[in-house]
Every structure is written in structure tokens, then in C-alpha cells.
Motif scaffolding. Sequence first.
Motif, PDB file in Angstrom:
ATOM      1  N   LEU A   1     -13.420 -12.327   0.169  1.00 56.40           N
ATOM      2  CA  LEU A   1     -14.433 -11.300   0.001  1.00 56.40           C
ATOM      3  C   LEU A   1     -14.509 -10.501   1.297  1.00 56.40           C
ATOM      4  N   PHE A   2     -14.388  -9.181   1.189  1.00 58.85           N
ATOM      5  CA  PHE A   2     -14.374  -8.288   2.346  1.00 58.85           C
ATOM      6  C   PHE A   2     -15.639  -7.436   2.344  1.00 58.85           C
ATOM      7  N   LEU A   3     -16.355  -7.421   3.467  1.00 60.17           N
ATOM      8  CA  LEU A   3     -17.527  -6.573   3.646  1.00 60.17           C
ATOM      9  C   LEU A   3     -17.279  -5.679   4.860  1.00 60.17           C
ATOM     10  N   ASN A   4     -17.391  -4.361   4.678  1.00 53.60           N
ATOM     11  CA  ASN A   4     -17.073  -3.421   5.750  1.00 53.60           C
ATOM     12  C   ASN A   4     -18.185  -2.383   5.898  1.00 53.60           C
TER      13      ASN A   4
ATOM     14  N   PHE B   1     -14.615 -17.948   7.483  1.00 56.06           N
ATOM     15  CA  PHE B   1     -14.980 -16.539   7.601  1.00 56.06           C
ATOM     16  C   PHE B   1     -14.350 -15.940   8.853  1.00 56.06           C
ATOM     17  N   ARG B   2     -14.294 -14.620   8.866  1.00 60.20           N
ATOM     18  CA  ARG B   2     -13.787 -13.878  10.003  1.00 60.20           C
ATOM     19  C   ARG B   2     -14.669 -12.660  10.202  1.00 60.20           C
TER      20      ARG B   2
ATOM     21  N   SER C   1     -16.758  -5.705  10.278  1.00 62.34           N
ATOM     22  CA  SER C   1     -16.159  -6.290   9.071  1.00 62.34           C
ATOM     23  C   SER C   1     -16.454  -7.788   9.035  1.00 62.34           C
ATOM     24  N   LEU C   2     -16.645  -8.271   7.832  1.00 65.92           N
ATOM     25  CA  LEU C   2     -16.828  -9.702   7.594  1.00 65.92           C
ATOM     26  C   LEU C   2     -15.954 -10.102   6.426  1.00 65.92           C
ATOM     27  N   ILE C   3     -15.087 -11.098   6.650  1.00 70.36           N
ATOM     28  CA  ILE C   3     -14.201 -11.595   5.609  1.00 70.36           C
ATOM     29  C   ILE C   3     -14.558 -13.048   5.334  1.00 70.36           C
ATOM     30  N   ILE C   4     -14.943 -13.328   4.112  1.00 68.07           N
ATOM     31  CA  ILE C   4     -15.333 -14.677   3.707  1.00 68.07           C
ATOM     32  C   ILE C   4     -14.184 -15.289   2.914  1.00 68.07           C
ATOM     33  N   THR C   5     -13.735 -16.474   3.354  1.00 69.96           N
ATOM     34  CA  THR C   5     -12.606 -17.162   2.712  1.00 69.96           C
ATOM     35  C   THR C   5     -13.075 -18.535   2.245  1.00 69.96           C
ATOM     36  N   PRO C   6     -13.660 -18.633   1.049  1.00 71.32           N
ATOM     37  CA  PRO C   6     -14.229 -19.910   0.589  1.00 71.32           C
ATOM     38  C   PRO C   6     -13.197 -21.004   0.386  1.00 71.32           C
TER      39      PRO C   6
END
Length: 342
Positions: A74-77, A295-296, A321-326
Motif C-alpha cells: 500500500l502506497f501513500l504519497n 513499512f517504509r 511517502s509511506l509504503i506499508i508491506t503487510p
Amino acid sequence: MINEVYLLFIVTLNCNDTPHIKGMKGINHFFVTTVLLFVFLPAHTQDPSFSQFFANRLYLNPAWAGIGDNERRLFLNYRNQWPGIDNAFVTYSVSYDQFMKPMHGGFGIRVMNDVQGNGAVNQLSLAAIYSYHLYVTREFTITAGFEAGYVQRQMNAATFNFADESESYGNIKNDFPDFTVGFSGFYRNIYGGISMAHLTRPVQSAGNNPDSRLPRKLTVYAGGFIPVYERHLGKEVLQLSPNLIYVQQQSYTQINYGMEGLVKNQFLAGVWLRQDLGLDFSALIFSAGYVTKSFRIRYSYDHQISNPTIKLPSMGTHEISLIITPDGRKKIKHRAIKCPKI
């Protein structure tokens, strides 16, 4: 992104005759006049641009759907360009993708909202993406992606108070479909790709003025990741990732090149240079972030190093940016394609 430099130049030449707009002073009411010129006169525009390309990879190229070590992302920008001009250009993006073995590739969705002039112009887009993965050899993979989207563009001038009260523009809306295609290749630690957006050149303004067709956008990129130092049992201590990205949309061209480094799979930092082909407009982009298996997060700042003709209060740009990697802690259940740890 609007050809803001040239439009603001028009406004500056006529600043003494600019109508008064309630609640907006100085450069802010210049910007609203710019928006009006943009809407009612034939003018071409460019798409929103992100400095953290690989942190918004589905926007970069639909062929990236389902790529990487994890099955879901999931990418949040968030990007705020020139915040000193009352939030002149603010862009929000949310995207999701995952690998789907029955589909022999990846599936993704992307939502983006581009707000200009503190809400004077708003563009909302929704897109669905599919990417087919072809494993040519154990080390070479080709992906082909297609994106089908729908865009709603709206100008809200109902709250503007002009000196001539007979002038009333109200709300102007326009909806249109939009399509993008892209290809990408991955070989060992090297990758590259090409994409073309706005294949049908949709009309983006009210009415059917052919001059308001959205120009196609070409994106070409190449890069890699280089393990510089590894500990015992292959644990990475330092990894470098050089990249080169070229974007062209009608007469607008942009080249981004630089290097990012990942230390102990936790700390991320990099520097980029962005310029046009004529070296007339350029910026240094500094980024830093923190990476875990789940997450990143990363922040970047664009620092202007060559000013355009028009002097503006702030030419800096903030991007988060926030990248969530469950699935970051799970075992890989399919052949993963190596890609940069963005």
C-alpha cells in the motif's frame, strides 16, 4: 503540473489590472487569475510530478504492479509544491498492488487527487491496473502493464468576488476516461522500462476544444542496485541504487538522475538532480527515510537551484511517502522479481 511559469508571466504583465478576488492577496490572487486564463484560453498542461518516483511506482509505470519481494503493498504519497504560494499545487496519491499467481502477474488500483490554487482547480482520478509477468529465464523477466482510469476535473470559481459583479463563472466540471500502457525489464540487479500515458489524448476542459486535449506523456527509466558491502551469510550493510528517469510531455521535458543508499536495510538517503534539456530549470532533491520489513517512510525536499523568470516567495517542495508491506515477514510463495528497496 501546469505550465505555471509562462502563465504567471502573463499575470505579472497585467498585475495592475487584475480584478480583486475576495480573501486572496498578493501572489495568491495572481494565481487565481492564472487559473482563469488556463481554463478559458487554449493552454496545455502537464501531469503532477513526484520526486520519489519509485515510492509511487504505479504512477511511474503500470508494468510495476505485483513487482517485488512482498505480495501486497500500500502506497501513500503527499506532495506540496511551492507551499509559500498558499498551497499552489498539492497532490495526494493512494495506490495498492499485489502479485496474483492465477493471473500470471500483478493487479493494482490507484487514486490521486491534485489540488491547485488552494482548491480553485481539483482533479480526481481513479485507475485499475493489470501487469503480466513473463519469466524469460531465472534471471530475466519482462512485464507489460495496462491502466484504465477515469478522471474528474473541476474548477470552483463560485466563491470568487470580482470587481465587476456581472462576471460569474460558477463550477465547471469535466469527466473523461484515460489509459496508460507500459513495459519493464529486470535482469539480475538491473532494471529499465518505458510507459506512455494518455493514449487517447482526452479532452480535459469543458466543451470540445481540440486545443485542450491532454498531451501524451512518455516516461523512460533505467537503474540498478549495487551491494557495496555485505557481512557474513550475505547480510547487506550498504546498497547503492543509481537511477536515470526521462519524462516528456509535449514541449515539456524533464531528466532526473541521482543515487540513493540503503544502510543495514534500515536507513535510506539520497540526492537527485532534476533539470530540463536546456539546463534552464533545475533542482536538487534530498531524501531520507527509514525502512523495516513492514513499512517504509521517506521525506524529500526539492531545492531550487536556478530560478525561472518569475520570482516566487518559495520554490521549495515537500514530499512524504509511506509504503506499508503487510507480508514483509512472510515467506515468498512465488518467484520474486528483484527491484530497488524503495
